[in-house]
Design a protein around this motif. Structure first.
Motif, PDB file in Angstrom:
ATOM      1  N   ARG A  21       0.243 -11.183 -15.272  1.00  7.09           N
ATOM      2  CA  ARG A  21       1.668 -11.465 -14.995  1.00  7.09           C
ATOM      3  C   ARG A  21       2.368 -10.200 -14.524  1.00  7.09           C
ATOM      4  O   ARG A  21       3.408  -9.800 -15.033  1.00  7.09           O
ATOM      5  N   LEU A  22       1.791  -9.528 -13.565  1.00  5.43           N
ATOM      6  CA  LEU A  22       2.269  -8.223 -13.134  1.00  5.43           C
ATOM      7  C   LEU A  22       2.865  -8.273 -11.734  1.00  5.43           C
ATOM      8  O   LEU A  22       2.144  -8.440 -10.758  1.00  5.43           O
ATOM      9  N   PRO A  23       4.187  -8.116 -11.577  1.00  5.31           N
ATOM     10  CA  PRO A  23       4.803  -8.027 -10.250  1.00  5.31           C
ATOM     11  C   PRO A  23       4.704  -6.601  -9.708  1.00  5.31           C
ATOM     12  O   PRO A  23       4.517  -5.651 -10.456  1.00  5.31           O
ATOM     13  N   ALA A  24       4.869  -6.485  -8.394  1.00  9.24           N
ATOM     14  CA  ALA A  24       4.790  -5.164  -7.764  1.00  9.24           C
ATOM     15  C   ALA A  24       5.468  -5.200  -6.408  1.00  9.24           C
ATOM     16  O   ALA A  24       5.715  -6.273  -5.835  1.00  9.24           O
ATOM     17  N   THR A  25       5.769  -4.024  -5.894  1.00 12.20           N
ATOM     18  CA  THR A  25       6.253  -3.863  -4.526  1.00 12.20           C
ATOM     19  C   THR A  25       5.430  -2.768  -3.856  1.00 12.20           C
ATOM     20  O   THR A  25       5.275  -1.683  -4.416  1.00 12.20           O
ATOM     21  N   VAL A  26       4.902  -3.082  -2.673  1.00 15.74           N
ATOM     22  CA  VAL A  26       4.106  -2.130  -1.901  1.00 15.74           C
ATOM     23  C   VAL A  26       4.892  -1.763  -0.639  1.00 15.74           C
ATOM     24  O   VAL A  26       5.347  -2.647   0.089  1.00 15.74           O
ATOM     25  N   TYR A  27       5.058  -0.479  -0.396  1.00 15.86           N
ATOM     26  CA  TYR A  27       5.736  -0.006   0.810  1.00 15.86           C
ATOM     27  C   TYR A  27       4.670   0.434   1.814  1.00 15.86           C
ATOM     28  O   TYR A  27       3.904   1.358   1.553  1.00 15.86           O
ATOM     29  N   LEU A  28       4.651  -0.260   2.946  1.00 15.73           N
ATOM     30  CA  LEU A  28       3.634  -0.030   3.973  1.00 15.73           C
ATOM     31  C   LEU A  28       4.240   0.613   5.207  1.00 15.73           C
ATOM     32  O   LEU A  28       5.398   0.371   5.551  1.00 15.73           O
ATOM     33  N   VAL A  29       3.424   1.395   5.915  1.00 16.05           N
ATOM     34  CA  VAL A  29       3.750   1.838   7.254  1.00 16.05           C
ATOM     35  C   VAL A  29       2.598   1.378   8.148  1.00 16.05           C
ATOM     36  O   VAL A  29       1.433   1.447   7.748  1.00 16.05           O
ATOM     37  N   ALA A  30       2.937   0.870   9.332  1.00 17.32           N
ATOM     38  CA  ALA A  30       1.908   0.316  10.220  1.00 17.32           C
ATOM     39  C   ALA A  30       2.164   0.754  11.646  1.00 17.32           C
ATOM     40  O   ALA A  30       3.309   0.985  12.060  1.00 17.32           O
ATOM     41  N   ARG A  31       1.075   0.866  12.404  1.00 20.29           N
ATOM     42  CA  ARG A  31       1.154   1.200  13.829  1.00 20.29           C
ATOM     43  C   ARG A  31       0.677  -0.011  14.628  1.00 20.29           C
ATOM     44  O   ARG A  31      -0.434  -0.507  14.425  1.00 20.29           O
ATOM     45  N   ILE A  32       1.530  -0.473  15.531  1.00 21.93           N
ATOM     46  CA  ILE A  32       1.269  -1.694  16.306  1.00 21.93           C
ATOM     47  C   ILE A  32       0.985  -1.315  17.749  1.00 21.93           C
ATOM     48  O   ILE A  32       1.759  -0.590  18.384  1.00 21.93           O
ATOM     49  N   PHE A  82      -1.008   1.906   6.247  1.00 24.63           N
ATOM     50  CA  PHE A  82      -1.146   2.807   5.107  1.00 24.63           C
ATOM     51  C   PHE A  82      -0.148   2.400   4.034  1.00 24.63           C
ATOM     52  O   PHE A  82       1.014   2.090   4.335  1.00 24.63           O
ATOM     53  N   ALA A  83      -0.584   2.375   2.768  1.00 27.92           N
ATOM     54  CA  ALA A  83       0.305   2.089   1.640  1.00 27.92           C
ATOM     55  C   ALA A  83       0.910   3.403   1.157  1.00 27.92           C
ATOM     56  O   ALA A  83       0.212   4.270   0.629  1.00 27.92           O
ATOM     57  N   GLU A  84       2.212   3.563   1.362  1.00 22.49           N
ATOM     58  CA  GLU A  84       2.878   4.815   1.032  1.00 22.49           C
ATOM     59  C   GLU A  84       3.276   4.901  -0.446  1.00 22.49           C
ATOM     60  O   GLU A  84       3.352   5.984  -1.015  1.00 22.49           O
ATOM     61  N   GLN A  85       3.561   3.757  -1.057  1.00 22.97           N
ATOM     62  CA  GLN A  85       3.981   3.760  -2.461  1.00 22.97           C
ATOM     63  C   GLN A  85       3.801   2.360  -3.023  1.00 22.97           C
ATOM     64  O   GLN A  85       4.018   1.359  -2.323  1.00 22.97           O
ATOM     65  N   VAL A  86       3.400   2.279  -4.309  1.00 19.43           N
ATOM     66  CA  VAL A  86       3.275   0.993  -5.003  1.00 19.43           C
ATOM     67  C   VAL A  86       4.002   1.109  -6.335  1.00 19.43           C
ATOM     68  O   VAL A  86       3.632   1.927  -7.186  1.00 19.43           O
ATOM     69  N   ASN A  87       5.048   0.311  -6.529  1.00 17.63           N
ATOM     70  CA  ASN A  87       5.815   0.294  -7.773  1.00 17.63           C
ATOM     71  C   ASN A  87       5.410  -0.916  -8.603  1.00 17.63           C
ATOM     72  O   ASN A  87       5.285  -2.023  -8.070  1.00 17.63           O
ATOM     73  N   LEU A  88       5.239  -0.719  -9.909  1.00 15.98           N
ATOM     74  CA  LEU A  88       4.812  -1.780 -10.818  1.00 15.98           C
ATOM     75  C   LEU A  88       5.905  -2.076 -11.839  1.00 15.98           C
ATOM     76  O   LEU A  88       6.688  -1.202 -12.197  1.00 15.98           O
ATOM     77  N   ARG A  89       5.897  -3.307 -12.344  1.00 18.37           N
ATOM     78  CA  ARG A  89       6.874  -3.718 -13.364  1.00 18.37           C
ATOM     79  C   ARG A  89       6.147  -4.109 -14.647  1.00 18.37           C
ATOM     80  O   ARG A  89       6.300  -5.222 -15.151  1.00 18.37           O
ATOM     81  N   ALA A  90       5.332  -3.206 -15.144  1.00 16.95           N
ATOM     82  CA  ALA A  90       4.616  -3.366 -16.400  1.00 16.95           C
ATOM     83  C   ALA A  90       4.163  -1.994 -16.848  1.00 16.95           C
ATOM     84  O   ALA A  90       4.227  -1.025 -16.078  1.00 16.95           O
ATOM     85  N   ILE A  91       3.722  -1.894 -18.090  1.00 17.28           N
ATOM     86  CA  ILE A  91       3.318  -0.613 -18.646  1.00 17.28           C
ATOM     87  C   ILE A  91       1.880  -0.692 -19.123  1.00 17.28           C
ATOM     88  O   ILE A  91       1.489  -1.646 -19.786  1.00 17.28           O
ATOM     89  N   GLY A  92       1.077   0.285 -18.782  1.00 17.56           N
ATOM     90  CA  GLY A  92      -0.297   0.403 -19.257  1.00 17.56           C
ATOM     91  C   GLY A  92      -0.673   1.864 -19.259  1.00 17.56           C
ATOM     92  O   GLY A  92       0.185   2.745 -19.129  1.00 17.56           O
ATOM     93  N   SER A  93      -1.931   2.141 -19.408  1.00 18.03           N
ATOM     94  CA  SER A  93      -2.384   3.526 -19.326  1.00 18.03           C
ATOM     95  C   SER A  93      -2.337   3.985 -17.873  1.00 18.03           C
ATOM     96  O   SER A  93      -2.226   3.171 -16.948  1.00 18.03           O
ATOM     97  N   GLU A  94      -2.429   5.281 -17.677  1.00 22.94           N
ATOM     98  CA  GLU A  94      -2.430   5.814 -16.314  1.00 22.94           C
ATOM     99  C   GLU A  94      -3.587   5.213 -15.515  1.00 22.94           C
ATOM    100  O   GLU A  94      -3.429   4.867 -14.334  1.00 22.94           O
ATOM    101  N   ARG A  95      -4.752   5.102 -16.147  1.00 21.83           N
ATOM    102  CA  ARG A  95      -5.906   4.532 -15.451  1.00 21.83           C
ATOM    103  C   ARG A  95      -5.644   3.089 -15.047  1.00 21.83           C
ATOM    104  O   ARG A  95      -5.948   2.691 -13.904  1.00 21.83           O
ATOM    105  N   GLN A  96      -5.082   2.305 -15.946  1.00 19.83           N
ATOM    106  CA  GLN A  96      -4.798   0.902 -15.628  1.00 19.83           C
ATOM    107  C   GLN A  96      -3.769   0.792 -14.497  1.00 19.83           C
ATOM    108  O   GLN A  96      -3.921  -0.033 -13.593  1.00 19.83           O
ATOM    109  N   MET A  97      -2.745   1.625 -14.568  1.00 20.09           N
ATOM    110  CA  MET A  97      -1.715   1.581 -13.530  1.00 20.09           C
ATOM    111  C   MET A  97      -2.314   1.943 -12.178  1.00 20.09           C
ATOM    112  O   MET A  97      -2.012   1.302 -11.155  1.00 20.09           O
TER     113      MET A  97
END
Length: 345
Positions: free
Chosen positions: A207-218, A228-243
């Motif tokens: 049940r984990l939502p997320a937002t991925v910020y992409l940059v693309a060349r067309i 390329f995925a520049e950043q991925v934000n998550l709305r849950a908490i886990g260990s660093e490895r899990q995240m």
């Protein structure tokens, strides 16, 4: 909406879909998932009257409201038992994206500022923006697309973070990203086919939502040649490895989909004859379509920012990657180029 004994509601399963404006969330599927309560919280009025200096925001009423908001925003089970979630919890931030216009003089200095719907914006946030923007200077050699009489459209993301190194009651409030200018639809590649990414199975089960910020060349053939995925934000908490593992799953799903997107070249504008175009787009993996209202805070765990190896600095006039006021594509390199820091101090 029914609720069970735990206080969690039940909603139909949703998977990420696309519309003509870009990635959004979601169409009904089979089965049911737990509703994620309080992911988007409003403490706008709690911030009114807070005292702000250039470095930190000391909170009285807002301290209690912010702590309660963060608890609500992350009132979901940990991804799994194990070491590490405590460190991740300290990374939680709340932010909002605001829009407006900035009037830029011929020499690059700021002549005026307009904040959209300013009465709906926390007073401390409005004060921060009005203190920072007059200090900005833009590159006169790169004025960007022509502005109208009121100025150049802008969007800024303001972030609220706890600052434990400054004391338990201290929070920092900063402008962390901004976008300037607005490209006309005819000057941009037009979407033809935007197949949605698949929701990663492990994230769906968690049940984990997320937002991925992409940059693309067309390319001129309408295909995406690089992404390329520049950043991925998550709305849950886990260990660093899990995240890290979940961020990779969301990034891979997004990149797999974007490679199948198809476009037609721009019909007008200075770049109509270019051999390729670069765009930035957010991809949301959500369980409901509702987005935070203007002037409301949203809580999440931000991912690290990375830069596409093929993206040159002079091709990207955007300060940061996540100052999106909605869904849809944004052209890179078309807006005014900011020379000074977003926030002073």
């Amino acid at each position: 909406m029914a609720r069970d004994g735990t206080g969690w509601g039940r909603v139909a399963r949703r998977s990420c879909v696309m519309d003509s404006n870009g990635p959004t969330a979601a169409k009904d599927d089979a089965d049911a998932l737990l509703w994620l309560p309080g992911r988007r919280i409003s403490i706008a009025r709690a911030a009114a009257g807070a005292n702000l200096d250039s470095r930190s925001l000391r909170m009285n009423l807002m301290k209690r409201a912010a702590c309660a908001a963060l608890l609500l925003a992350f009132a979901i089970p940990a991804l799994a038992a194990g070491k590490g979630p405590g460190a991740v919890r300290k990374q939680i931030e709340m932010s909002m994206v605001l829009t407006g216009k900035v009037r830029i003089a011929a020499d690059g200095h700021v002549q005026g500022l307009q904040i959209d719907r300013e009465s709906e914006v926390p007073a401390s946030v409005s004060q921060l923006i009005r203190g920072a923007v007059p200090q900005w200077k833009f590159d006169p050699a790169h004025p960007g697309d022509a502005a109208d009489a009121d100025g150049t459209p802008m969007s800024v993301r303001v972030v609220l973070r706890q600052a434990p190194e400054q004391g338990a009651e201290n929070y920092t409030l900063r402008i962390v990203s901004a976008h300037f200018g607005q490209t006309k639809p005819a000057d941009m590649p037009a979407p033809v086919s935007l197949p949605p990414p698949s929701f990663p199975r492990a994230a769906l089960a968690a049940r984990l939502p997320a937002t991925v910020y992409l940059v693309a060349r067309i390319g001129r053939d309408g295909k995406v040649s690089d992404a390329f995925a520049e950043q991925v934000n998550l709305r849950a908490i886990g260990s660093e490895r899990q995240m890290d593992e979940f961020r990779k799953k969301f990034a891979d799903a997004s990149l797999s989909a974007v490679k199948r997107w198809r476009f037609t070249p721009p019909r007008e504008g200075a770049d109509v004859g270019a051999d390729h175009w670069q765009v930035r787009v957010p991809v949301d993996f959500l369980f409901e379509l509702k987005r935070p209202a203007y002037g409301q805070w949203e809580a999440y765990v931000p991912g690290p920012r990375a830069r596409a190896p093929w993206l040159q600095t002079d091709q990207d006039a955007t300060a940061g990657v996540d100052a999106f006021s909605g869904t849809g594509l944004r052209m890179l390199g078309r807006g005014p180029r900011l020379l000074t820091p977003l926030s002073q101090g």
